[in-house]
Design an enzyme around this catalytic site. Structure first.
Site, mmCIF file in Angstrom:
data_model
loop_
_atom_site.group_PDB
_atom_site.id
_atom_site.type_symbol
_atom_site.label_atom_id
_atom_site.label_comp_id
_atom_site.label_asym_id
_atom_site.label_seq_id
_atom_site.Cartn_x
_atom_site.Cartn_y
_atom_site.Cartn_z
ATOM 1 N N ASP A 280 38.942 40.888 45.389
ATOM 2 C CA ASP A 280 39.791 41.981 44.919
ATOM 3 C C ASP A 280 41.011 41.329 44.266
ATOM 4 O O ASP A 280 41.170 40.102 44.277
ATOM 5 C CB ASP A 280 40.172 42.936 46.069
HETATM 6 C C1 BGC Z 1 41.803 47.593 44.032
HETATM 7 C C2 BGC Z 1 40.373 47.623 43.548
HETATM 8 C C3 BGC Z 1 40.335 47.605 42.046
HETATM 9 C C4 BGC Z 1 41.101 46.407 41.536
HETATM 10 C C5 BGC Z 1 41.113 46.267 40.035
HETATM 11 C C6 BGC Z 1 42.620 46.516 43.371
HETATM 12 O O1 BGC Z 1 43.989 46.652 43.650
HETATM 13 O O2 BGC Z 1 41.812 47.406 45.435
HETATM 14 O O3 BGC Z 1 39.713 48.734 44.062
HETATM 15 O O4 BGC Z 1 39.011 47.594 41.595
HETATM 16 O O5 BGC Z 1 42.441 46.497 41.977
HETATM 17 O O6 BGC Z 1 41.949 47.184 39.436
#
Ligand code: BGC
Length: 730
Positions: A280
């Site tokens: 993530d």
């Molecule tokens: C979130 C994810 C997301 C990623 C990209 C993160 O902060 O937890 O769900 O896909 O950002 O934007």
């Protein structure tokens, strides 16, 4: 003519990858495990990113404006810009490996569908698959080939804002939605230019954040992890999901993005996941914040060796991996394994053959009438009718005056919900507009949505009121947690003031989570739960309120009576004692179990619950065989009859309890459901197949158990279903 075997589309993918890997330098391999970010606030960032790509290529590029992209609407990623970066990779880098462009496509792209929790409330996987097919088509027309969805986190705490992004509290329902989303995004052939790669996230246990505070620590026993949190991921893997995202949180003493057990042993080895794992946002270097890594180099080593194949936006892999490999801290085999997984996705998507997106295509694809019609149907199916005293709903379009009031009636963005990046507010009708369009003669007085005294005055002068209350789109989603799950300040008082007028009141709730509706339920005559319903949500609300479509959603989450009832979920376990000090044995329904002295034990509205404009009766529940051998299948059959005067859809549900087990198990678990369309007076037989999966669970030995003995089966319209039968596994 292709110059190298890896460029020859007639060769098998394994052979192309072997050839390509044999030509790649260490730096080129490391570039493939990097998901780069063009930082919008840094002017020199585009140039730097292009220079990097020119030199080494790159695995992926994320199309996001910030680390909280879901909480801010962002401009659509431009095809020209995406093609320009792709050109650098394909035409100017040494090996010409295309870039995988990624974006958060969570519940629609330009055509916004209801938030995923709302889509789950439809209990209609086919409709959900269609929504994700449309989202894929729209995203792909803009050059996005990888979507960071579906979100498969089980959520038992509605304070957690990200409950909006998942399918609620139940492993089985979430697993069905997982499969629908993966099929919708990926189809059966990823080279289809209208399909995109899916990403099951956030692996795993992210929804267990303590206190519902996002990013917080989770502690789940291994049996609960495997029996409750794992099934949706398992289903996504079986459905062929191309990628998995590792979660942010610390789970049972290990950050999920640094856990070899979770990522390599469980996901890759045990479940046989052959795609790649992406971290993530910055979750690799956050191992330093978790204080399990000394510095970014150490974080890169731990996360990569644990099984995170690609690092999202931070550059600890890009910076330290060469030295880590040279020093032996990371093996070359592991690097090749990660590269192979990432390159496989690119070959499967046909990116080597079709790296570019056709400019202008998007105009023909985005927000078409067909996509809008699908979003309208999806939204209508997501609404859950919780109360309908005296058959107040559906409303008549003529012959009565209706006050349309409440803080939500002039909202556009709030209807779209969290994680709306590309959906446009200006394309979203307000509730006021949709209600007037549906029944121009009935809508009596509309009120300023800011002044509650004006709203009460409007209600007084009408025959009945529909009060639209709810939360902003920014109250749910990432990092948007609330301490108390009541409606925002003043809204309960507004509903009570309107109800005090003594005229009929319908309350429509628009929210990104399960809310405590105790005060509303005490006085409103009818309640419709509408989540955040997307671009066509307002039109769909008019469809359902005026009866052009009957509501058919069912709760994918328990609605508690108060914040203090959290965690509230139907699949709790048998306890040794209840409130009264008596064991509640195997009754299987909501007992007054272990309750507080100041609250009833049962929630306000249970999981699976939902009414419609007709009524249903169940009869003749049977199993095909009273006794089976372990590994065999049982057919469950029940008759559902429409006992009312209008057509309607019932969601027939099947729950199972394994009566005596080697570990403590839920009192009952959903193991089948089916939407049944019934005309007045019509009966249909509904069949559920219970295979070995429905009878098995993971024990403390981390192995699947199918233990002989009695199984109870219930059929009915929610988790309290009372009609019961049984079968025995010998
Ligand atoms: C979130 C994810 C997301 C990623 C990209 C993160 O902060 O937890 O769900 O896909 O950002 O934007």
């Amino acid at each position: 003519m292709s110059s190298h075997p890896y460029q020859d589309p007639t060769l098998p993918i394994e052979q192309r990858i072997a050839d390509l890997l044999s030509r790649m330098t260490l730096e080129e391999k490391i570039a493939q495990i990097y998901q780069i970010w063009v930082i919008p606030s840094v002017p020199e960032s585009p140039q730097k990113v292009k220079e990097y790509i020119r030199k080494y290529g790159v695995g992926s590029r994320i199309l996001a404006g910030s680390h909280l992209a879901g909480s801010a609407q962002e401009r659509s990623a431009g095809v020209e810009e995406i093609n320009a970066y792709q050109r650098v990779a394909v035409e100017e880098s040494r090996l010409g490996i295309p870039i995988l462009h990624a974006r958060d496509v969570i519940h629609g792209f330009r055509t916004m569908f209801p938030i995923p929790l709302g889509m789950a409330a439809s209990w209609n996987p086919a409709r959900v698959e269609e929504a994700f097919t449309i989202a894929a088509r729209e995203a792909a027309s803009c050059g996005v080939k990888w979507a960071f969805a579906p979100m498969l986190d089980i959520a038992r705490d509605p304070r957690w804002g990200r409950i909006a992004e998942g399918s609620g509290e139940d492993p089985y329902l979430t697993a069905q939605m997982a499969v629908a989303a993966v099929k919708g995004f990926q189809g059966t052939d990823l080279t289809d230019p209208e399909r995109v790669l899916a990403c099951a996230k956030h692996y795993i246990g992210y929804g267990s954040a303590e206190g519902g505070r996002d990013y917080n620590t989770g502690e789940i026993s291994d049996t609960t992890l495997r029996n409750i949190y794992l099934p949706p991921f398992q289903a996504a893997v079986q459905a062929g999901v191309g990628t998995v995202m590792s979660a942010f949180e610390d789970l049972n003493g290990e950050p999920a993005s640094g856990s070899h057990y979770l990522l390599t042993q469980l996901l890759k080895q045990e479940l046989g996941f052959e795609g790649f794992v992406v971290s993530d946002w910055a979750s690799v270097i956050e191992l330093v914040n978790h204080r399990v890594a000394e510095d970014n180099r150490d974080a890169a080593r731990q996360a990569f060796n644990a099984g995170v194949d690609m690092e999202m936006i931070t550059d600890s892999y890009a910076t330290h991996m060469a030295e880590l490999v040279q020093s032996g801290a990371v093996s070359l085999e592991r690097l090749d394994d990660a590269c192979r997984r990432i390159l496989t996705a690119k070959f499967k998507l046909g990116l080597f053959e079709q790296p570019y997106t056709q400019p202008g295509l998007a105009e023909e694809v985005l927000f078409t009438p067909a996509h809008q019609a699908a979003a309208r149907k999806m939204a209508a199916e997501s609404f859950v009718l919780l109360k309908n005293e005296g058959g107040l709903l559906p409303l008549n379009k003529t012959g009565q005056s209706i006050a349309v009031i409440g803080p939500m009636i002039h909202q556009r963005t709030a209807l779209l919900g969290s994680w709306t990046l590309d959906g446009l507010s200006e394309e979203t009708q307000t509730i006021d507009e949709a209600m007037r369009a549906a029944a121009p003669q009935a809508i009596a007085r509309r009120a300023n949505d800011a002044l509650s005294d004006e709203m009460v005055r409007a209600a007084l002068s009408a025959d009945l009121s529909v009060v639209f209350v709810g939360e902003s789109n920014r109250s749910s989603g990432e990092n948007n947690n609330i301490a108390s799950i009541t409606l925002p300040p003043g809204q309960e008082e507004l509903v009570e003031a309107v109800c005090a007028l003594g005229k009929p009141v319908v309350v429509v709730v628009l929210a990104g989570r399960a809310l405590d509706l105790s005060r509303v339920a005490r006085c409103a005559d009818a309640i419709l739960y509408a989540w955040h319903p997307g671009s066509l949500g307002a039109a769909a609300l008019a469809d359902v309120l005026f009866g052009d479509t009957a509501p058919s959603g069912r709760l994918p989450v328990t609605l508690p009576r108060s914040t203090g009832q959290i965690p509230a979920h139907y699949n709790f376990k048998s306890t040794g004692r209840t409130f009264d000090g008596v064991g509640h044995g195997d009754s299987g329904s909501y007992p007054e179990r272990n309750r507080y002295a100041d609250l009833p034990g049962a929630p306000l509205f249970p999981f699976g619950f939902g009414l419609t404009y007709t009524t249903f009766a169940y009869s003749d529940l049977r199993v095909s065989r009273g006794e089976i051998q372990s590994g065999e299948t049982v057919e469950v059959q029940v008759t559902v009859t429409n006992t009312g005067a209008r057509p309607g859809v019932e969601v027939a549900q099947c729950y199972v309890q394994d009566c005596i087990t080697s570990i403590t198990r839920p009192i009952r678990e959903l193991k089948g459901f089916q939407r049944v369309d019934l005309q007045p007076g019509e009966s249909k037989q509904v069949r559920f197949t219970l295979g070995p999966d429905a009878m098995s669970f993971y024990g403390t030995d981390q192995k699947l158990h199918l233990e002989p003995g009695k199984f109870k089966v219930w059929g009915g319209s929610d988790c309290r279903a009372e009609m019961e039968t049984e079968f025995w596994v010998k």
